[in-house]
Design a protein around this motif. Structure first.
Motif, mmCIF file in Angstrom:
data_model
loop_
_atom_site.group_PDB
_atom_site.id
_atom_site.type_symbol
_atom_site.label_atom_id
_atom_site.label_comp_id
_atom_site.label_asym_id
_atom_site.label_seq_id
_atom_site.Cartn_x
_atom_site.Cartn_y
_atom_site.Cartn_z
ATOM 1 N N THR A 145 0.836 -1.188 0.000
ATOM 2 C CA THR A 145 0.000 0.000 0.000
ATOM 3 C C THR A 145 0.877 1.246 0.000
ATOM 4 O OG1 THR A 145 -1.912 1.031 1.068
ATOM 5 C CG2 THR A 145 -0.209 0.109 2.513
ATOM 6 N N THR A 181 -4.005 6.273 0.744
ATOM 7 C CA THR A 181 -4.793 5.073 1.041
ATOM 8 C C THR A 181 -5.363 5.140 2.450
ATOM 9 O OG1 THR A 181 -3.199 3.862 -0.326
ATOM 10 C CG2 THR A 181 -4.810 2.569 0.911
ATOM 11 N N ASN A 185 -9.863 1.451 4.537
ATOM 12 C CA ASN A 185 -9.977 0.577 3.371
ATOM 13 C C ASN A 185 -9.017 -0.606 3.452
ATOM 14 O OD1 ASN A 185 -10.656 3.553 2.046
ATOM 15 N ND2 ASN A 185 -11.927 1.896 1.255
ATOM 16 N N ARG A 188 -10.643 -3.087 5.714
ATOM 17 C CA ARG A 188 -11.731 -3.793 5.023
ATOM 18 C C ARG A 188 -11.173 -4.855 4.082
ATOM 19 N NH1 ARG A 188 -13.774 1.745 3.845
ATOM 20 N NH2 ARG A 188 -14.957 2.356 5.698
ATOM 21 N N ALA A 189 -10.073 -4.527 3.417
ATOM 22 C CA ALA A 189 -9.461 -5.484 2.499
ATOM 23 C C ALA A 189 -8.955 -6.716 3.243
ATOM 24 C CB ALA A 189 -8.318 -4.814 1.739
ATOM 25 N N GLY A 211 -5.025 3.933 -2.729
ATOM 26 C CA GLY A 211 -6.165 4.782 -3.029
ATOM 27 C C GLY A 211 -6.036 5.479 -4.372
ATOM 28 N N LEU A 265 -12.009 -6.621 -4.895
ATOM 29 C CA LEU A 265 -11.896 -5.374 -4.144
ATOM 30 C C LEU A 265 -11.622 -4.210 -5.087
ATOM 31 C CD1 LEU A 265 -9.695 -6.669 -1.192
ATOM 32 C CD2 LEU A 265 -12.129 -6.083 -1.095
ATOM 33 N N PRO A 268 -9.718 1.829 -3.524
ATOM 34 C CA PRO A 268 -10.339 2.796 -2.609
ATOM 35 C C PRO A 268 -10.346 4.211 -3.185
ATOM 36 C CG PRO A 268 -8.751 1.415 -1.453
ATOM 37 C CD PRO A 268 -8.560 1.153 -2.916
ATOM 38 N N TRP A 270 -10.014 7.832 -2.186
ATOM 39 C CA TRP A 270 -9.616 8.608 -1.015
ATOM 40 C C TRP A 270 -10.462 9.858 -0.837
ATOM 41 C CZ3 TRP A 270 -8.067 13.540 -2.046
ATOM 42 C CH2 TRP A 270 -7.452 13.822 -3.275
ATOM 43 N N GLU A 273 -13.292 8.807 1.473
ATOM 44 C CA GLU A 273 -12.866 8.526 2.845
ATOM 45 C C GLU A 273 -12.319 9.762 3.550
ATOM 46 O OE1 GLU A 273 -13.247 5.892 4.645
ATOM 47 O OE2 GLU A 273 -14.021 4.526 3.099
#
Length: 286
Positions: A145, A181, A185, A188-189, A211, A265, A268, A270, A273
């Motif tokens: 990430t 990121t 998220n 959740r992943a 993200g 998935l 995400p 951003w 969020e």
């Protein structure tokens, strides 16, 4: 399912606890110090859990240049010990890694299969951790990430909110491009991946989770200020104008397509969020 999480107060660990409610056993440094890989393995051997998530790491990128041996134990050796212990018990293991395993060259998003080439100690130690997890031979997912943000701990969003409220103008690096990121998220992943790994061990592997859309640090700062209603001008500067002990990758873009293909998935967003983060911090009303 019950999860053992390495990390207690980090951004991803906090989100795992928030989303997992009573299903999470999060270990503090006192309970499992990552500088002692054997203690980490012992914690897994003794835990009554169904899966293990490593959300802890040595993340002081600049200090790692002076403390590479310590960073190697925490980022390289400990994840390997965890993965072997999880494999012995047949537990799915999820490990959080970083875009710093790449050299940051070019402008295209890095694919999982692209050659690695860390620029500094932090990236080298995180790459060593990835290699150790893969070598353990157990059921696993490594999520690389980038630019993690949340309402917890220290991160770019919180730094910008503080500095933006204190100053009229900020000089922000504009030639480093990546995907902010949200830690929410990433959590959740992790929760989405574990049951899939349990049901289909062939999904084990390395994945990217960053993200979107990609943006510069300067552009991200402008978005934060606009959403938070802060009147602070951002002036673009090159990385060369803000030297640091550890060299940062200019290209932190990550290709998330394999993550969507295998785990379903989506990348995400951003922008979406960011509002939740600002509400958590009391900057925006609920």
């Amino acid at each position: 399912m019950k999860y053992l999480v390495f990390g207690l107060n980090g951004q991803v660990a906090r989100e795992l606890q928030r989303q997992g409610e009573g299903a999470i056993k999060a270990l503090s440094r006192k309970e499992a110090n990552l500088s002692d890989p054997a203690a980490c393995a012992a914690a897994i051997a003794a835990a009554d859990v169904d899966a293990v998530i490593n959300a802890a790491a040595y993340t002081a990128v600049d200090r790692a240049e002076e403390e590479e041996a310590l960073a190697q134990r925490i980022n390289g050796e400990a994840p390997g010990a965890m993965a072997r212990a999880a494999a012995t018990r047949g537990l799915p293991f999820v490990h959080i890694s970083t875009d710093y395993v790449f050299d940051g060259h070019g402008t295209e998003p890095f694919k999982v299969t692209d050659a690695t080439g860390p620029l500094g100690a932090y990236g080298r130690t995180k790459l060593a951790g990835e290699e150790a997890v893969r070598a353990a031979g157990g059921v696993h997912a490594i999520f690389r990430t980038s630019w993690v943000v949340s309402s917890h701990g220290n991160n770019f969003v919180k730094t910008m909110l503080r500095l933006g409220s204190e100053r009229d103008t900020l000089n922000i690096v504009a030639d480093q491009i990546g995907g902010p990121t949200p830690a929410a998220n990433i959590a959740r992943a992790c929760f989405a991946a574990v049951p899939q790994l349990r049901d289909d061990p062939d999904k084990s592997g390395t994945y990217h989770l960053s993200g979107g859309p990609d943006v510069s640090w300067a552009g991200f700062a402008r978005a934060i200020f606009e959403r938070a209603g802060i009147e602070c001008k951002v002036s673009d500067i090159p990385s060369s104008a803000y030297p640091t002990p550890a060299k940062r990758p200019l290209n932190s873009r990550l290709d998330n397509s394999l993550t969507k293909q295998v785990f379903g998935l989506e990348r995400p967003d951003w922008h979406a969020e960011l509002g939740d983060i600002l509400r958590d911090l009391g900057v925006l009303s609920a």
